[in-house]
Design a protein around this motif. Sequence first.
Motif, PDB file in Angstrom:
ATOM      1  N   GLU A  55       0.822  -1.210   0.000  1.00 38.17           N
ATOM      2  CA  GLU A  55       0.000   0.000   0.000  1.00 38.17           C
ATOM      3  C   GLU A  55       0.860   1.266   0.000  1.00 38.17           C
ATOM      4  O   GLU A  55       0.365   2.364   0.261  1.00 38.17           O
ATOM      5  N   ASN A  56       2.164   1.101  -0.259  1.00 37.55           N
ATOM      6  CA  ASN A  56       3.107   2.228  -0.376  1.00 37.55           C
ATOM      7  C   ASN A  56       3.251   3.048   0.903  1.00 37.55           C
ATOM      8  O   ASN A  56       3.487   4.261   0.862  1.00 37.55           O
ATOM      9  N   ILE A  57       3.102   2.378   2.032  1.00 41.16           N
ATOM     10  CA  ILE A  57       3.379   3.025   3.322  1.00 41.16           C
ATOM     11  C   ILE A  57       4.856   2.831   3.634  1.00 41.16           C
ATOM     12  O   ILE A  57       5.393   1.731   3.487  1.00 41.16           O
ATOM     13  N   GLU A  58       5.520   3.883   4.079  1.00 39.53           N
ATOM     14  CA  GLU A  58       6.921   3.787   4.462  1.00 39.53           C
ATOM     15  C   GLU A  58       7.004   3.124   5.841  1.00 39.53           C
ATOM     16  O   GLU A  58       6.534   3.667   6.829  1.00 39.53           O
ATOM     17  N   VAL A  59       7.587   1.953   5.886  1.00 36.90           N
ATOM     18  CA  VAL A  59       7.659   1.212   7.145  1.00 36.90           C
ATOM     19  C   VAL A  59       9.063   0.649   7.321  1.00 36.90           C
ATOM     20  O   VAL A  59       9.651   0.106   6.384  1.00 36.90           O
ATOM     21  N   GLU A  60       9.613   0.805   8.527  1.00 41.02           N
ATOM     22  CA  GLU A  60      10.936   0.302   8.860  1.00 41.02           C
ATOM     23  C   GLU A  60      10.829  -0.701  10.002  1.00 41.02           C
ATOM     24  O   GLU A  60      10.022  -0.513  10.923  1.00 41.02           O
ATOM     25  N   ILE A  61      11.637  -1.737   9.943  1.00 42.26           N
ATOM     26  CA  ILE A  61      11.644  -2.759  10.983  1.00 42.26           C
ATOM     27  C   ILE A  61      12.832  -2.538  11.907  1.00 42.26           C
ATOM     28  O   ILE A  61      13.977  -2.453  11.459  1.00 42.26           O
ATOM     29  N   ILE A  62      12.540  -2.438  13.192  1.00 40.10           N
ATOM     30  CA  ILE A  62      13.570  -2.409  14.227  1.00 40.10           C
ATOM     31  C   ILE A  62      13.544  -3.773  14.902  1.00 40.10           C
ATOM     32  O   ILE A  62      12.624  -4.091  15.662  1.00 40.10           O
ATOM     33  N   SER A  63      14.517  -4.592  14.589  1.00 42.10           N
ATOM     34  CA  SER A  63      14.602  -5.936  15.159  1.00 42.10           C
ATOM     35  C   SER A  63      15.495  -5.897  16.396  1.00 42.10           C
ATOM     36  O   SER A  63      16.675  -5.536  16.309  1.00 42.10           O
ATOM     37  N   THR A  64      14.940  -6.279  17.532  1.00 45.35           N
ATOM     38  CA  THR A  64      15.743  -6.249  18.757  1.00 45.35           C
ATOM     39  C   THR A  64      16.599  -7.493  18.904  1.00 45.35           C
ATOM     40  O   THR A  64      17.567  -7.499  19.669  1.00 45.35           O
ATOM     41  N   GLY A  65      16.235  -8.573  18.211  1.00 45.78           N
ATOM     42  CA  GLY A  65      17.024  -9.798  18.309  1.00 45.78           C
ATOM     43  C   GLY A  65      16.833 -10.543  19.610  1.00 45.78           C
ATOM     44  O   GLY A  65      17.715 -11.269  20.053  1.00 45.78           O
ATOM     45  N   ASP A 125      19.111  -3.811  13.368  1.00 44.72           N
ATOM     46  CA  ASP A 125      19.284  -5.061  14.102  1.00 44.72           C
ATOM     47  C   ASP A 125      20.031  -4.747  15.390  1.00 44.72           C
ATOM     48  O   ASP A 125      21.238  -4.488  15.382  1.00 44.72           O
ATOM     49  N   LEU A 126      19.322  -4.757  16.505  1.00 42.14           N
ATOM     50  CA  LEU A 126      19.889  -4.294  17.775  1.00 42.14           C
ATOM     51  C   LEU A 126      20.715  -5.345  18.499  1.00 42.14           C
ATOM     52  O   LEU A 126      21.475  -5.017  19.399  1.00 42.14           O
ATOM     53  N   LYS A 127      20.517  -6.616  18.168  1.00 41.31           N
ATOM     54  CA  LYS A 127      21.353  -7.706  18.686  1.00 41.31           C
ATOM     55  C   LYS A 127      21.503  -7.664  20.210  1.00 41.31           C
ATOM     56  O   LYS A 127      22.603  -7.687  20.746  1.00 41.31           O
ATOM     57  N   ILE A 128      20.380  -7.610  20.901  1.00 40.23           N
ATOM     58  CA  ILE A 128      20.436  -7.470  22.369  1.00 40.23           C
ATOM     59  C   ILE A 128      20.498  -8.806  23.111  1.00 40.23           C
ATOM     60  O   ILE A 128      20.633  -8.836  24.333  1.00 40.23           O
ATOM     61  N   MET A 129      20.400  -9.928  22.366  1.00 40.51           N
ATOM     62  CA  MET A 129      20.362 -11.224  23.032  1.00 40.51           C
ATOM     63  C   MET A 129      21.685 -11.539  23.719  1.00 40.51           C
ATOM     64  O   MET A 129      22.749 -11.417  23.123  1.00 40.51           O
ATOM     65  N   ARG A 130      21.600 -11.921  24.988  1.00 40.50           N
ATOM     66  CA  ARG A 130      22.755 -12.369  25.764  1.00 40.50           C
ATOM     67  C   ARG A 130      22.388 -13.662  26.471  1.00 40.50           C
ATOM     68  O   ARG A 130      21.233 -13.871  26.847  1.00 40.50           O
ATOM     69  N   HIS A 131      23.354 -14.525  26.685  1.00 44.20           N
ATOM     70  CA  HIS A 131      23.095 -15.818  27.307  1.00 44.20           C
ATOM     71  C   HIS A 131      22.541 -15.640  28.713  1.00 44.20           C
ATOM     72  O   HIS A 131      23.130 -14.957  29.556  1.00 44.20           O
TER      73      HIS A 131
END
Length: 371
Positions: free
Chosen positions: A26-36, A56-62
């Motif tokens: 539908e031509n909407i400007e959309v951005e994905i912020i992936s926290t991971g 890509d925020l890559k916040i995953m920690r063990h």
Amino acid sequence: MKIAMIFGTRPEAIKMAPLYKQMKKENIEVEIISTGQHKEMLNQVFEIFDIKPDFDLKIMRHDQSLEELSSALINKISPILKQKEYDYIFVHGDTTTTFIASLCGFYSKIPVCHVEAGLRTNDIYYPFPEEMNRKLVGTIAMYHFAPTVLAKDNLLKEGIKEDQILITGNTVVDALNWIIKNKKLEIKNIQKQFGLEDKKYILLTLHRRENQGEVMMKILSGIKKYLSENKEYHLIYPVHLNPNVRKIVKEELQNVERVILTDPLSYIEFVSLMEGSHYIMTDSGGLQEEAPHIGKPVLVLRNETERPEAIRSGVAELVGTDPDKIYKSMKTLNTAKYDDMSESKNPFGDGNASKRITNFIKNKKVNNFLV
């Protein structure tokens, strides 16, 4: 119009992917912020739906705590929202990513839109922390996309204005339809890879925080008892990456006959195994919505569910975590009850949720999906 979609787990990505694609169409400007938040499993979904996150925020920690996760999310999300001029933030469901992203949106005075809004157990510690997460998002969000009439009623009881709520159906049905339409060949071949194409098998998922530890051991003991007495059945269990889950599963099921343990599967693989299964046992929320769409009964391994529509419509049974009750429920499902459950109508949607949400945000006016 510029929209940020913020999510971090595989279930969120699956349910937001069709909405992202519809908005792009539908031509909407959309951005994905992936926290991971679920790094490996999240990337699988991006590949399947051919989506690339903008951040890509890559916040995953063990083995990080909820406090550590929440702090990392705030520190990573806030600078992006301050830098970008978004008109809306879209979040999904009840994860820690969803709550913290909504809080950051509130701090930045960006309206928050909540997909899959209004689900409730009314026990803030069950599921934990999901029930509190979604209640808090409900107080922050400007627009609430409720999958069912019951979800809308929950929001109205909490003081949300009716013109801020849209009943849409669940976007997971949209995702399933897309997979079945676009990945037919892959689905057909996957069951052969596991040697299950001619076998009667049960698909199991079990990983929720409140079911870990001794509770999980009890659940698995009930399942093992049934399998020992019913040798025509196999069990396949894609095991969550959480080390607390994997340790118990290894101890309880590794050497059990006719049990197949796998690492987490891609979504296409999982859909294929759902389609070929006899029935499904799970503590997942999303599976209670997905399985009925392909006619598979669900035994819900929880004491409460925020999706009572599945229970009321007869597509699922809430069996709890007591091993004796689990065993008896599996035994009962061998009777005519199976046919009743598999033939009941899915109450969670018709595959047009993403269109309704997109039309709403474009026009602020659209017809509700009524279950």
